[in-house]
Design a protein around this motif. Structure first.
Motif, PDB file in Angstrom:
ATOM      1  N   PRO A 116       0.804  -1.233   0.000  1.00  0.00           N
ATOM      2  CA  PRO A 116       0.000   0.000   0.000  1.00  0.00           C
ATOM      3  C   PRO A 116       0.833   1.277   0.000  1.00  0.00           C
ATOM      4  O   PRO A 116       0.346   2.334  -0.381  1.00  0.00           O
ATOM      5  CB  PRO A 116      -0.840  -0.127   1.281  1.00  0.00           C
ATOM      6  N   TYR A 117       2.089   1.203   0.403  1.00  0.00           N
ATOM      7  CA  TYR A 117       2.964   2.378   0.422  1.00  0.00           C
ATOM      8  C   TYR A 117       3.628   2.622  -0.938  1.00  0.00           C
ATOM      9  O   TYR A 117       4.263   3.648  -1.130  1.00  0.00           O
ATOM     10  CB  TYR A 117       4.047   2.208   1.482  1.00  0.00           C
ATOM     11  N   ARG A 118       3.494   1.681  -1.844  1.00  0.00           N
ATOM     12  CA  ARG A 118       4.161   1.794  -3.144  1.00  0.00           C
ATOM     13  C   ARG A 118       3.353   2.685  -4.084  1.00  0.00           C
ATOM     14  O   ARG A 118       2.211   2.374  -4.410  1.00  0.00           O
ATOM     15  CB  ARG A 118       4.326   0.413  -3.764  1.00  0.00           C
ATOM     16  N   PRO A 119       3.920   3.797  -4.553  1.00  0.00           N
ATOM     17  CA  PRO A 119       3.197   4.660  -5.500  1.00  0.00           C
ATOM     18  C   PRO A 119       2.886   3.918  -6.800  1.00  0.00           C
ATOM     19  O   PRO A 119       3.658   3.072  -7.246  1.00  0.00           O
ATOM     20  CB  PRO A 119       4.170   5.826  -5.732  1.00  0.00           C
ATOM     21  N   LEU A 120       1.755   4.245  -7.395  1.00  0.00           N
ATOM     22  CA  LEU A 120       1.357   3.618  -8.653  1.00  0.00           C
ATOM     23  C   LEU A 120       2.063   4.303  -9.821  1.00  0.00           C
ATOM     24  O   LEU A 120       2.217   5.521  -9.847  1.00  0.00           O
ATOM     25  CB  LEU A 120      -0.162   3.719  -8.827  1.00  0.00           C
ATOM     26  N   GLU A 121       2.483   3.491 -10.781  1.00  0.00           N
ATOM     27  CA  GLU A 121       3.152   4.027 -11.960  1.00  0.00           C
ATOM     28  C   GLU A 121       2.120   4.595 -12.927  1.00  0.00           C
ATOM     29  O   GLU A 121       1.202   3.901 -13.359  1.00  0.00           O
ATOM     30  CB  GLU A 121       3.975   2.927 -12.633  1.00  0.00           C
ATOM     31  N   SER A 122       2.271   5.872 -13.255  1.00  0.00           N
ATOM     32  CA  SER A 122       1.321   6.523 -14.162  1.00  0.00           C
ATOM     33  C   SER A 122       1.927   7.821 -14.677  1.00  0.00           C
ATOM     34  O   SER A 122       2.738   8.462 -13.997  1.00  0.00           O
ATOM     35  CB  SER A 122       0.005   6.814 -13.435  1.00  0.00           C
ATOM     36  N   ASP A 123       1.527   8.181 -15.884  1.00  0.00           N
ATOM     37  CA  ASP A 123       1.952   9.452 -16.468  1.00  0.00           C
ATOM     38  C   ASP A 123       1.068  10.606 -16.001  1.00  0.00           C
ATOM     39  O   ASP A 123       1.365  11.773 -16.279  1.00  0.00           O
ATOM     40  CB  ASP A 123       1.912   9.374 -17.999  1.00  0.00           C
ATOM     41  N   VAL A 124      -0.016  10.271 -15.294  1.00  0.00           N
ATOM     42  CA  VAL A 124      -0.962  11.288 -14.836  1.00  0.00           C
ATOM     43  C   VAL A 124      -0.566  11.746 -13.435  1.00  0.00           C
ATOM     44  O   VAL A 124      -0.208  10.930 -12.580  1.00  0.00           O
ATOM     45  CB  VAL A 124      -2.399  10.719 -14.813  1.00  0.00           C
ATOM     46  N   LYS A 125      -0.637  13.045 -13.200  1.00  0.00           N
ATOM     47  CA  LYS A 125      -0.320  13.578 -11.882  1.00  0.00           C
ATOM     48  C   LYS A 125      -1.332  13.061 -10.863  1.00  0.00           C
ATOM     49  O   LYS A 125      -2.544  13.175 -11.064  1.00  0.00           O
ATOM     50  CB  LYS A 125      -0.340  15.108 -11.906  1.00  0.00           C
ATOM     51  N   PRO A 126      -0.871  12.505  -9.747  1.00  0.00           N
ATOM     52  CA  PRO A 126      -1.793  11.944  -8.757  1.00  0.00           C
ATOM     53  C   PRO A 126      -2.541  13.019  -7.972  1.00  0.00           C
ATOM     54  O   PRO A 126      -2.108  14.174  -7.905  1.00  0.00           O
ATOM     55  CB  PRO A 126      -0.879  11.127  -7.841  1.00  0.00           C
ATOM     56  N   VAL A 127      -3.660  12.618  -7.404  1.00  0.00           N
ATOM     57  CA  VAL A 127      -4.428  13.473  -6.498  1.00  0.00           C
ATOM     58  C   VAL A 127      -4.088  13.061  -5.071  1.00  0.00           C
ATOM     59  O   VAL A 127      -4.114  11.877  -4.738  1.00  0.00           O
ATOM     60  CB  VAL A 127      -5.944  13.314  -6.744  1.00  0.00           C
ATOM     61  N   THR A 128      -3.750  14.025  -4.235  1.00  0.00           N
ATOM     62  CA  THR A 128      -3.414  13.745  -2.830  1.00  0.00           C
ATOM     63  C   THR A 128      -4.614  14.043  -1.947  1.00  0.00           C
ATOM     64  O   THR A 128      -5.193  15.133  -2.018  1.00  0.00           O
ATOM     65  CB  THR A 128      -2.214  14.589  -2.367  1.00  0.00           C
ATOM     66  N   ILE A 129      -4.990  13.068  -1.128  1.00  0.00           N
ATOM     67  CA  ILE A 129      -6.095  13.234  -0.186  1.00  0.00           C
ATOM     68  C   ILE A 129      -5.606  12.827   1.199  1.00  0.00           C
ATOM     69  O   ILE A 129      -5.084  11.725   1.382  1.00  0.00           O
ATOM     70  CB  ILE A 129      -7.324  12.380  -0.582  1.00  0.00           C
ATOM     71  N   GLN A 130      -5.767  13.721   2.157  1.00  0.00           N
ATOM     72  CA  GLN A 130      -5.398  13.441   3.545  1.00  0.00           C
ATOM     73  C   GLN A 130      -6.666  13.040   4.301  1.00  0.00           C
ATOM     74  O   GLN A 130      -7.627  13.803   4.361  1.00  0.00           O
ATOM     75  CB  GLN A 130      -4.747  14.666   4.172  1.00  0.00           C
ATOM     76  N   PHE A 155     -12.481  11.979  -7.272  1.00  0.00           N
ATOM     77  CA  PHE A 155     -11.207  11.981  -7.990  1.00  0.00           C
ATOM     78  C   PHE A 155     -11.459  11.505  -9.410  1.00  0.00           C
ATOM     79  O   PHE A 155     -12.445  10.799  -9.683  1.00  0.00           O
ATOM     80  CB  PHE A 155     -10.186  11.064  -7.292  1.00  0.00           C
ATOM     81  N   PRO A 156     -10.608  11.903 -10.362  1.00  0.00           N
ATOM     82  CA  PRO A 156     -10.799  11.449 -11.747  1.00  0.00           C
ATOM     83  C   PRO A 156     -10.440   9.968 -11.896  1.00  0.00           C
ATOM     84  O   PRO A 156      -9.557   9.462 -11.204  1.00  0.00           O
ATOM     85  CB  PRO A 156      -9.819  12.337 -12.542  1.00  0.00           C
ATOM     86  N   LYS A 157     -11.122   9.292 -12.790  1.00  0.00           N
ATOM     87  CA  LYS A 157     -10.772   7.903 -13.077  1.00  0.00           C
ATOM     88  C   LYS A 157      -9.426   7.861 -13.806  1.00  0.00           C
ATOM     89  O   LYS A 157      -9.008   8.848 -14.414  1.00  0.00           O
ATOM     90  CB  LYS A 157     -11.860   7.223 -13.912  1.00  0.00           C
ATOM     91  N   ASP A 158      -8.766   6.744 -13.712  1.00  0.00           N
ATOM     92  CA  ASP A 158      -7.447   6.534 -14.324  1.00  0.00           C
ATOM     93  C   ASP A 158      -6.393   7.499 -13.785  1.00  0.00           C
ATOM     94  O   ASP A 158      -5.378   7.751 -14.435  1.00  0.00           O
ATOM     95  CB  ASP A 158      -7.529   6.670 -15.854  1.00  0.00           C
ATOM     96  N   THR A 159      -6.648   8.021 -12.596  1.00  0.00           N
ATOM     97  CA  THR A 159      -5.699   8.925 -11.940  1.00  0.00           C
ATOM     98  C   THR A 159      -5.311   8.347 -10.590  1.00  0.00           C
ATOM     99  O   THR A 159      -6.191   8.040  -9.771  1.00  0.00           O
ATOM    100  CB  THR A 159      -6.322  10.320 -11.728  1.00  0.00           C
TER     101      THR A 159
END
Length: 308
Positions: A116-130, A155-159
């Motif tokens: 769960p700590y591993r960031p997902l690989e994507s060309d899209v900028k992620p959305v941060t939610i606290q 949040f947007p899909k595929d993001t």
């Protein structure tokens, strides 16, 4: 005759009761809407099938042996002195060892892949939610957008969505079953979770750890939408009249049950960090106070004039 007929009905009804009890079950784990959830579903099915390779043959062999070697079967071979078979020993040891080795390899691979700590690989900028678990509701802060909500996120899909999670009270568990992993929220600790939705929809979010009287109503909605839909949602939140400040947070944090979705058009910067570290700061202040008190006592004892 009627008694036998009723008895037959009751027997058939008793067989249907277990199936009827499953009517209210919602198999959301097997209806994933995100890549993490899909990978976890595949992992569950694969491991279950591998373990059934041992369980199912054992069940059938138990029934077959009991039938073949029943007392009334005089044709069964009677071997009172039999005690060992190399072929049987090879089978009962080799097959489980192979299955365990395969499960071990799958566990190793999936543990790192689905961390769960591993960031997902994507060309899209992620959305941060606290996310902050309260009694009994969820507070969500969008630090990059300067907004906050209660019991609703979008949040947007595929993001990729990067969650930073903590608790203001007792331990809880953050879980959106159709998107993937759950992870605990703990007071004074930061946990992380990375999820993604592969299609639009409204998904149920829950607390998966009992936390008191209002636990059953501690639910929220996770909305996966298009990029434009997300921007529209953000604009709607920003029209809210209320803002969330550090001074107003204690009022929000008071225990409440079945809280509807609530929007805050603004939020105090670093409020999440304030919540995360407030108990640590309280402990340091208490320790400092005790230290000053001890120093004062020592000074008093060393200087009689102070005592007077």
């Amino acid at each position: 005759m009627k008694i036998d007929q009723y008895s037959g009905y009751l027997k058939r009804l008793s067989l249907l009761l277990p199936l009827l009890s499953l009517g209210g079950c919602n198999m959301v784990l097997f209806d994933p809407k995100g890549q993490i959830g899909a990978d976890e579903k595949s992992l569950i099915i694969t491991c279950t099938l591998l373990m059934l390779l041992v369980v199912v043959p054992v069940i059938f062999m138990t029934l077959a042996f009991a039938w073949k070697y029943r007392a009334s079967n005089t044709k069964a071979t009677y071997m009172p002195d039999w005690s060992h078979s190399t072929r049987i020993e090879v089978v009962v040891w080799l097959i489980p060892c192979i299955i365990i080795a395969i499960l071990g390899w799958i566990t190793w691979e999936s543990t790192h892949k689905l961390d769960p700590y591993r960031p997902l690989e994507s060309d899209v900028k992620p959305v941060t939610i606290q996310a902050v678990s309260l009694d009994w509701k969820w507070l969500f802060i969008y630090p990059d957008l300067g907004i906050a909500t209660v019991n609703e996120i979008a949040f947007p899909k595929d993001t990729p969505v990067n969650f930073q999670i903590t608790a203001d009270t007792v331990m809880n568990s953050f879980f959106i079953p159709q998107l993937g992993s759950q992870i605990y929220s703990m007071t004074g600790m930061l946990t992380k979770l990375h999820l993604i939705a592969n299609e639009e929809g409204v998904f149920d979010g829950i607390s998966a750890n009992y936390s008191g009287a209002g636990f059953s109503g501690m639910k929220f909605k996770a909305i996966a939408t298009s990029e434009q839909g997300f921007q529209d949602w953000v604009a709607k939140v920003k029209t809210a009249q209320a803002g969330l400040t550090e001074e107003g947070f204690p009022e929000l944090a008071k225990p409440s049950e079945n809280v509807p979705a609530t929007y805050f058009s603004s939020v105090t910067p670093d409020l999440f960090m304030h919540i995360l570290t407030k108990h640590e700061r309280a402990g340091l202040a208490m320790g400092k106070g005790k230290g000053e008190h001890a120093e004062g006592e020592a000074a008093t004892q060393s200087n009689p004039s102070i005592q007077e």
